[in-house]
Design an enzyme around this catalytic site. Structure first.
Site, PDB file in Angstrom:
ATOM      1  N   GLY A 519       0.822  -1.195   0.000  1.00 24.96           N
ATOM      2  CA  GLY A 519       0.000   0.000   0.000  1.00 24.96           C
ATOM      3  C   GLY A 519       0.859   1.249   0.000  1.00 24.96           C
ATOM      4  O   GLY A 519       2.091   1.183  -0.006  1.00 24.96           O
ATOM      5  N   PHE A 523       3.734   8.694   4.166  1.00 25.64           N
ATOM      6  CA  PHE A 523       5.169   8.498   4.275  1.00 25.64           C
ATOM      7  C   PHE A 523       5.746   8.027   2.940  1.00 25.64           C
ATOM      8  O   PHE A 523       6.790   8.488   2.498  1.00 25.64           O
ATOM      9  CB  PHE A 523       5.428   7.459   5.371  1.00 25.64           C
ATOM     10  CG  PHE A 523       6.883   7.242   5.720  1.00 25.64           C
ATOM     11  CD1 PHE A 523       7.455   7.931   6.771  1.00 25.64           C
ATOM     12  CD2 PHE A 523       7.673   6.355   5.009  1.00 25.64           C
ATOM     13  CE1 PHE A 523       8.782   7.745   7.108  1.00 25.64           C
ATOM     14  CE2 PHE A 523       8.995   6.159   5.323  1.00 25.64           C
ATOM     15  CZ  PHE A 523       9.558   6.855   6.380  1.00 25.64           C
ATOM     16  N   PRO A 525       5.545   4.347  -0.066  1.00 24.37           N
ATOM     17  CA  PRO A 525       5.080   2.980  -0.288  1.00 24.37           C
ATOM     18  C   PRO A 525       5.567   2.017   0.788  1.00 24.37           C
ATOM     19  O   PRO A 525       6.607   2.219   1.399  1.00 24.37           O
ATOM     20  CB  PRO A 525       5.676   2.627  -1.659  1.00 24.37           C
ATOM     21  CG  PRO A 525       6.892   3.485  -1.766  1.00 24.37           C
ATOM     22  CD  PRO A 525       6.564   4.759  -1.053  1.00 24.37           C
ATOM     23  N   ASP A 636      -2.722  10.844  14.892  1.00 24.95           N
ATOM     24  CA  ASP A 636      -3.173  10.454  13.542  1.00 24.95           C
ATOM     25  C   ASP A 636      -3.824   9.078  13.582  1.00 24.95           C
ATOM     26  O   ASP A 636      -3.522   8.198  12.772  1.00 24.95           O
ATOM     27  CB  ASP A 636      -1.998  10.463  12.562  1.00 24.95           C
ATOM     28  CG  ASP A 636      -2.473  10.515  11.102  1.00 24.95           C
ATOM     29  OD1 ASP A 636      -3.630  10.893  10.866  1.00 24.95           O
ATOM     30  OD2 ASP A 636      -1.684  10.186  10.206  1.00 24.95           O
TER      31      ASP A 636
END
Length: 734
Positions: A519, A523, A525, A636
């Site tokens: 995914g 940041f 892959p 987050d």
């Protein structure tokens, strides 16, 4: 016998009172469709008949999906409803489709000029009602050419810049009134094809330009063979935008009365329409939110800022949060400078801004390479900015830069033209400071060098053998000060954290092959890898285009390397070589929670799993806030940051935004609001104040999403148009 007679009588009464399905998918000159009857497409997908919206008695002729009684996708007489049930659909003597009432008054017609006399109306399995010339089989009229508010696979949104002819969607007036609403949507094919939503004549939302694969301003789009979108240009100047979605999944995009696009897909198992995409998705998506030469970024506070080289047009209004006036240039460009100016020969420069939806009103040069764009823009005094896309070529802007927004990931690169002084000011200051400082440092260095040399000899023996090549599964042997990594990075002690070489990770991931891609996030892959000892790992590789950077990388290393809990993901090590910065985690077999929560895999998460996931996240959060040796505020928390192991145990991940609190500290302020829209507490999003309560708010949103299976940011309710949080707050506890 009496019982059988009564049952038959009841069935007959039911059919007469509620209508029935005609065993056909067409209407001919010898047949009619009465109110109460329906015709059904050959595959039983769509029906044509009469309906009344909720809480009204008006009757309309419409088409709907058979899976759901409330999924109307087309209305014929939307602005002229019948007030009784005497409506009839028939083929007229001259071949038109007619909707008439009991008094033979015409309420709607296909209105074909010079139509043949022998025609048939047929309902197709894609939801298209077509009128066919029986003499040659040619379609002479179709409902797809006159859509209501639904964009379906195979329906074409057309635009002909030469003639001005368009096929547009038009919203309902209200959720219960299919009359023509305020919003329209369609293709604008001038220069580069784009999809627009208009409020009257004013743009409300814009997709960004089509590059042959995707609409570049829609970050949720993938590529043609996955999404099925295509743009076709015809010889007469018509340009068509169509979606040919592969498979038998029912899906539609509806233009809602409030001006939003809502895409839904039919969940066969749960028998509900799942919302999978919405636009505008946030306030930055609204057209021109920050005015001309403004940039909208939800990660910033305030969200609107001027592009480099510009300043607010009205500072007082801007400071009050009224950004509609936009920005104006504060320094003359080369072409605008006085011929007597001492700096008239200093060339303008370009300021790069990444991950953006490029502005509206672009001009295009399709045959140019990226390196040619800058020179062409510099030679044109009216050129304000440029961008390059491999599928488009060079895009230039000679007018206002309007509707620029910045995404966390995706989007395009925009090069904004600024005066040389805008980028040179900092350089001049640095020269003034650096020169004398450098001379002083050199003098000090000469004195320190000899001292360092003698100390190095004594430490050499200790260091030798301590920092050696890394063995799989083993940490470096360190002295008390820990290993210090240096590579254009501030010094950071990595207390007993293993270091992996780039070569080792390249081998483990098969040269970062796309087949191992798990995914992508803010940041960069994430790849699956397998070490030589057979251990599976997840490698998170910092992308150069990432909205995050060195600060988040080092923050995650420092924070998570000090934490150990069954509901926190384990950091196995890191890699820092040249430009590469990577984090290595334990591999989570079931990947992230959002993969299952918001799509067709929802049925995998039964209530037992969902409860255990909620409980596990709560335990992990309690550890971060109260039980760990450091008090951590994650900042987050969202489904994509909850990973699931092979036993469906949740683990909180991604600590790039996390903050460490002191022992007596319970709140902090920040000028840089980070996180994800829809999960941030109001006092944090608007005022930058965060604490344990910020994470608890995010946890509450997460719990609602786990229970409902609906994403908060794309929730849509026809009655109230609220977010998931707003909708839940209106519910009454019984």
């Amino acid at each position: 016998m009496l019982k059988l007679f009564l049952q038959s009588l009841f069935i007959l009464f039911f059919l007469l009172s509620s209508g029935f399905c005609i065993e056909s998918d067409n209407i001919t000159a010898s047949s009619v469709l009465k109110d109460g009857d329906t015709i059904v497409s050959s595959g039983k997908v769509y029906s044509l008949g009469f309906f009344s919206p909720e809480k009204t008695t008006n009757r309309y002729l419409g088409i709907w999906n058979n899976v759901s009684a409330i999924s109307i996708i087309w209305v014929a007489n939307r602005d002229k409803p019948l007030d009784d049930s005497t409506g009839i659909v028939t083929i007229s003597e001259d071949g038109d489709i007619l909707l008439i009432n009991g008094k033979k008054e015409i309420f709607w017609s296909s209105n074909i000029t010079n139509s043949p006399m022998n025609t048939t109306a047929q309902l197709l399995d894609n939801g298209n009602l077509v009128l066919i010339d029986n003499s040659n089989g040619r379609i002479i009229w179709e409902s797809f050419g006159h859509p209501t508010d639904a964009f379906l696979p195979k329906l074409k949104l057309n635009d002909n810049p030469r003639t001005g002819e368009r096929v547009l969607l038009t919203s309902w007036k209200t959720p219960r009134d299919p009359d023509f609403g305020s919003f329209t949507a369609g293709l604008q094919a001038l220069n580069i094809p784009q999809i627009f939503i208009w409020n009257g004549s004013r743009p409300h939302w814009r997709s960004g330009p089509w590059n042959g694969q995707i609409l570049t301003g829609v970050t949720d789009m993938y590529v043609v063979y996955l999404d099925g979108y295509s743009v076709t240009k015809f010889d007469d100047g018509t340009v068509s935008f169509m979606r040919d979605y592969y498979g038998k999944i029912l899906m539609k995009i509806i233009l809602k009365p409030n001006g939003s696009f809502v895409q839904t897909m039919w969940d066969v198992n749960r028998r509900v329409w799942n919302v999978t995409w919405i636009a505008p998705i946030d306030v930055c998506d609204v057209y021109g939110k920050c005015g001309p030469f403004g940039n909208c970024n939800l990660r910033n506070s305030p969200m609107c800022s001027c592009l480099k080289g510009y300043e607010p047009k009205n500072k007082e209004e801007w400071d009050k949060g009224n950004w509609s006036g936009g920005c104006v240039r504060k320094t003359f460009l080369q072409c605008d400078r006085n011929s007597n100016s001492s700096d008239k020969n200093k060339e303008d420069v370009f300021w790069k801004i990444t991950n953006v939806k490029v502005p509206d009103f672009m001009d295009v040069s399709t045959a140019l390479e990226a390196e040619e764009c800058e020179g062409l823009c510099l030679r044109n005094c009216s050129c304000l900015a440029y961008s390059h896309d491999p599928g488009i070529g060079c895009m230039f802007w000679n007018r206002s830069l309007i509707d620029v927004r910045q995404f966390p990931v995706g989007g395009s690169v925009l090069q904004v033209r600024v005066a040389y002084s805008e980028l040179d000011k900092k350089k001049d200051i640095r020269v003034i400071v650096i020169v004398p400082v450098t001379i002083g440092v050199v003098i000090i260095f000469i004195g320190v060098f000899f001292l360092w040399q003698s100390m190095a000899k004594r430490k050499g023996a200790n260091r030798k053998g301590r920092i050696l090549t890394h063995e799989v599964g083993k940490a470096y042997i360190r002295g008390s000060s820990g290993v210090v990594i240096r590579d254009d990075i501030d010094e950071a002690s990595l207390d007993e954290l293993p270091l992996f070489s780039f070569k080792m990770l390249e081998t483990a991931t098969f040269q970062f092959d796309v087949t191992n891609l798990l995914g992508k996030g803010g940041f960069g892959p994430v790849y699956k890898g397998k070490l030589v000892n057979g251990k599976d790992i997840a490698v998170k590789r910092l992308s150069r285009a990432s909205g995050q950077g060195l600060q988040e990388f080092m923050n995650e290393v420092v924070v998570i390397s000090k934490l150990q809990h069954r509901n926190l993901v384990s950091l196995l090590g890191c890699c820092v070589e040249k430009e590469e910065k990577m984090l290595i985690y334990e591999y989570m077999a079931n990947r992230s929670l959002d993969l299952y929560l918001f799509n067709r895999f929802q049925e995998i998460l039964d209530w037992t799993k969902r409860f255990n996931i909620i409980e596990g996240i709560g335990r992990g959060l309690l550890y971060l806030h109260r039980d760990s040796r450091l008090k951590i505020i994650h900042r987050d928390l969202k489904p994509s940051n909850i990973l699931l192991d092979e036993h469906w145990n949740p683990k909180i991940s991604d600590f790039g935004m996390a903050r460490i609190f002191g022992g007596n500290q319970d709140q902090a302020n920040t000028g840089r609001v980070v996180g994800t829209y829809g999960y941030m507490a109001p006092e944090y999003a608007m005022g930058g104040k965060f604490s344990e309560k910020s994470d608890v708010f995010s946890f509450g949103v997460l719990v609602l999403e786990i229970i409902s299976g609906t994403r908060n940011t794309i929730f849509y309710n026809d009655d109230s148009s609220l977010s998931l949080l707003g909708y839940v707050s209106t519910l009454q506890m019984v």
